[in-house]
Design a protein around this motif. Structure first.
Motif, short mmCIF file in Angstrom:
data_model
loop_
_atom_site.label_atom_id
_atom_site.label_comp_id
_atom_site.label_asym_id
_atom_site.label_seq_id
_atom_site.Cartn_x
_atom_site.Cartn_y
_atom_site.Cartn_z
N HIS A 287 20.55 30.14 29.60
CA HIS A 287 20.01 30.12 27.80
C HIS A 287 20.84 30.84 27.61
O HIS A 287 21.51 30.66 25.24
N ARG A 288 21.18 32.22 27.45
CA ARG A 288 22.20 32.81 27.24
C ARG A 288 23.73 32.79 26.58
O ARG A 288 24.67 31.70 25.62
N TRP A 289 23.72 31.99 27.90
CA TRP A 289 25.37 30.84 27.93
C TRP A 289 25.69 29.83 27.10
O TRP A 289 26.49 29.40 26.25
N PHE A 290 24.36 28.82 26.81
CA PHE A 290 24.03 28.15 25.89
C PHE A 290 24.39 28.27 24.58
O PHE A 290 25.09 27.17 23.81
N ARG A 291 23.66 29.54 24.94
CA ARG A 291 22.97 29.57 22.92
C ARG A 291 25.12 30.57 22.51
O ARG A 291 25.35 30.15 21.54
N GLN A 292 25.14 30.79 23.22
CA GLN A 292 27.07 31.73 22.74
C GLN A 292 28.04 30.54 23.24
O GLN A 292 28.59 30.11 22.39
N THR A 293 27.62 28.96 23.35
CA THR A 293 28.89 28.18 23.53
C THR A 293 28.44 27.49 22.25
O THR A 293 29.65 27.03 21.81
N LEU A 294 27.40 27.71 21.69
CA LEU A 294 27.10 26.28 20.44
C LEU A 294 27.48 27.60 19.03
O LEU A 294 28.42 26.82 18.49
N ILE A 295 27.51 28.72 19.18
CA ILE A 295 27.78 29.58 18.42
C ILE A 295 29.82 29.61 18.89
O ILE A 295 30.38 29.65 17.19
N ASP A 296 30.20 29.76 19.47
CA ASP A 296 31.07 29.42 19.81
C ASP A 296 32.37 27.93 19.14
O ASP A 296 32.90 27.72 18.35
#
Length: 304
Positions: A287-296
């Motif tokens: 989930h941390r990876w997914f949220r960071q992907t959205l932020i990027d």
């Protein structure tokens, strides 16, 4: 109580029962039969020496003890999940995972569609389930029925109850048919107020733009009301004017045959899109990876 004699899976079942307030729905969420779930409820009653759930007509009502246990049990399970997840590395190129999101059509078309295209190449095992925004969106997140909620901060008063991150801002523009006979390169407030108007809505909810216009006292000659995802496509060949999010308008401008103009309403405020999640998934690597992907992705769009 000796923990060696306690089946901790009972706490998982208890959490699901408190989330769903239904034996049938809890059984479905845990992929077990209803009779097995009823048996589990009986074991919970024996464990706590309390009915846990009592029937009131056709509904189940949690007892005071069950209500008092709900949050501590949820925190305990979240801690266990976080401990176990931290042991696992997450490789998006090889992982298989499904993320559930609540987002409206506008966000799906303008923000999540590029993400979907990227995932198909960089993370083919990642799947998305995108649900529309309903009146119970906060409760859906609170009950862990979805992983992530993406929506305007201005329409989500309870966002401070959750973890959240601001993704991007988007302003409103006026959209008209590209050959509109009465509107030139600019539109006056008088034209905006007197020409036939298409009011955007989000399901049964009025849009933030409509609420702002009402607050500012801007009159409209409303003839049509439609979902804001479809609004730009209804203007062709008409005298209608409407307000639409700029990101969506620019994406569909050619296909919809529309022109975009600055609004003649100087105090019209943009929207701020945020994503929100619960403590349950805050430290989970996937989930941390997914949220960071959205932020990027949001940052890339702002730079474009």
């Amino acid at each position: 109580m000796d923990l060696r004699n306690v089946d901790l899976n009972l706490l998982v079942a208890f959490d699901m029962l408190m989330t769903e307030r239904s034996v049938t729905r809890a059984a479905q969420r845990l992929s077990v039969g209803q009779s097995a779930m009823s048996s589990t409820l009986n074991r919970l009653r024996k464990l706590f020496g309390d009915p846990i759930m009592t029937r009131d007509g056709r509904t189940l009502v949690a007892t005071p003890l069950a209500e008092s246990l709900a949050e501590p049990v949820r925190e305990l399970l979240t801690g266990i999940e976080n401990v176990l997840s931290l042991r696992n590395e997450f490789d998006p190129a090889t992982a298989e995972h499904t993320f559930t999101i609540i987002a409206n059509d506008y966000l799906t078309m303008t923000f999540l569609q590029p993400l979907i295209a990227r995932l198909s190449i960089e993370a083919p095992g990642i799947r998305l389930r995108i649900y529309p925004t309903g009146d119970d969106f906060a409760d859906q997140l609170r009950r862990h029925r979805v992983d992530l909620l993406i929506m305007p901060q201005e329409a989500f008063e309870e966002h401070t109850e959750f973890h959240y991150h601001r993704l991007f801002r988007d302003r409103y523009v006026v959209a008209v048919d590209k050959d509109h006979p009465e509107v030139g390169e600019d539109i006056t407030l008088e034209q905006f107020s007197t020409l036939p108007y298409l009011a955007a809505s989000s399901g049964h909810r009025r849009s933030l733009s409509e609420m702002q216009l009402d607050f500012l006292g801007v009159p409209r000659n409303t003839e049509i009301t439609a979902g804001f995802g479809m609004a730009p496509f209804l203007l062709r060949g008409t005298r209608l004017v409407t307000l639409v999010h700029e990101r969506l308008a620019r994406q569909v401008r050619d296909a919809a045959g529309i022109r975009l103009l600055d609004p003649p309403v100087p105090r019209l405020q943009p929207i701020t899109e945020i994503m929100a999640w619960t403590n349950r998934t805050d430290a989970v690597p996937a989930h941390r990876w997914f949220r960071q992907t959205l932020i990027d992705l949001a940052a890339e769009n702002d730079e474009a």
